[in-house]
Design an enzyme around this catalytic site. Structure first.
Site, PDB file in Angstrom:
ATOM      1  CG  ASP A   1      12.265  47.555  25.606  1.00 11.47           C
ATOM      2  OD1 ASP A   1      12.071  48.662  26.135  1.00 11.47           O
ATOM      3  OD2 ASP A   1      11.726  46.503  26.002  1.00 11.47           O
TER       4      ASP A   1
ATOM      5  CE  LYS B   1       9.400  48.091  28.118  1.00 10.33           C
ATOM      6  NZ  LYS B   1       9.976  46.743  28.231  1.00 10.33           N
TER       7      LYS B   1
ATOM      8  CB  CYS C   1       8.503  45.371  24.715  1.00 10.90           C
ATOM      9  SG  CYS C   1       9.066  44.413  26.147  1.00 10.90           S
TER      10      CYS C   1
HETATM   11  C1  VGL Z   1      11.230  42.024  25.841  1.00  8.90           C
HETATM   12  C2  VGL Z   1      11.201  39.829  26.481  1.00  8.90           C
HETATM   13  C3  VGL Z   1      11.619  40.153  27.748  1.00  8.90           C
HETATM   14  C4  VGL Z   1      11.009  43.034  24.765  1.00  8.90           C
HETATM   15  C5  VGL Z   1      11.635  42.386  27.110  1.00  8.90           C
HETATM   16  O1  VGL Z   1      11.610  44.132  24.819  1.00  8.90           O
HETATM   17  O2  VGL Z   1      10.246  42.735  23.832  1.00  8.90           O
HETATM   18  N1  VGL Z   1      11.009  40.743  25.555  1.00  8.90           N
HETATM   19  N2  VGL Z   1      11.832  41.455  28.058  1.00  8.90           N
END
Ligand code: VGL
Ligand code: ZN
Length: 212
Positions: A13, A111, A156
């Site tokens: 991410d 995802k 994540c």
């Molecule tokens: C994430 C919160 C919501 C992350 C993704 O990438 O850690 N955190 N969506």
């Protein structure tokens, strides 16, 4: 057959919405980019992930009347943090950071695409039973060890690390290649859970030498 590579780097991410100024900014999130670029050159097998939500996603506070970001909400699959709207499919905030240079990355796993279920983990969605297919992919290509970097350490990255362990991989989180959200002690809890599960912790300088 070409000899399989046992080590895979999973880059989680590294998207604009998690960068300073982004919709769900992670403090100093941009600092992971040069570290990951350096690390990635040491891995022949790199997989990237993208948080990739529909606008109607269950994790967005804005989709629940009267609810605010960072509150908790009970869903059929468990407790869900309500987040600001972030990483909406095909928006600039969902794009990977332009300075992330991993030209040899082989796979991008997107995802959190199901409207009613979140997915912090790159392996199993938040209902804890729906697989993304990543474990099967990694097994199929001969990976034995999964090395993790990216955002956020306590969401994540941690959930992916725990699920990678549960899927039978050796798991190493590269600590300085990650940054955390740290919501109500979530970072401390994440490290406790990861330690208990046998997730190892390393620094990038112990894997790759820093060059100018
Ligand atoms: C994430 C919160 C919501 C992350 C993704 O990438 O850690 N955190 N969506
Ligand atoms: Zn998300």
């Amino acid at each position: 057959m070409i000899k399989p590579v046992e080590d895979a780097l999973l880059v989680v991410d590294v998207q604009y919405d998690f960068m300073p100024g982004g919709a769900l900014a992670v403090a100093a999130g941009d600092e992971v980019v040069p570290v990951i670029n350096r690390l990635a050159r040491a891995f022949s097998h790199v997989v990237l992930t993208q948080d990739w939500h529909p606008r109607s996603h269950v994790s967005f506070a804005a989709n629940h009347t009267g609810r605010k970001p960072f509150e908790m909400m009970t869903r059929p699959y468990g407790e869900q943090v309500l987040w600001p709207v972030h990483c909406v499919q095909d928006t600039p905030g969902a794009a990977l950071h332009r300075d992330l240079h991993v030209p040899h990355a082989r796979l991008v796993v997107r995802k959190g695409h199901h409207e009613h279920v979140d997915s912090y983990s790159a392996f199993v969605e938040a209902d804890r039973v729906t697989p993304t297919g990543l474990a099967g992919y990694l097994r199929d290509v001969g990976a034995k060890r999964v090395w993790l970097a990216g955002l956020a350490t306590d969401y994540c990255v941690a959930w992916s690390a725990l699920d990678a362990r549960a899927a039978g991989f050796d798991v190493i989180v590269i600590e300085d290649a990650c940054r955390a959200i740290d919501l109500n002690g979530s970072l401390e809890r994440a490290w406790q859970d990861m330690n208990a599960a046998g997730v190892c912790r390393m620094l990038s300088e112990d894997i790759v030498r820093k060059t100018t």
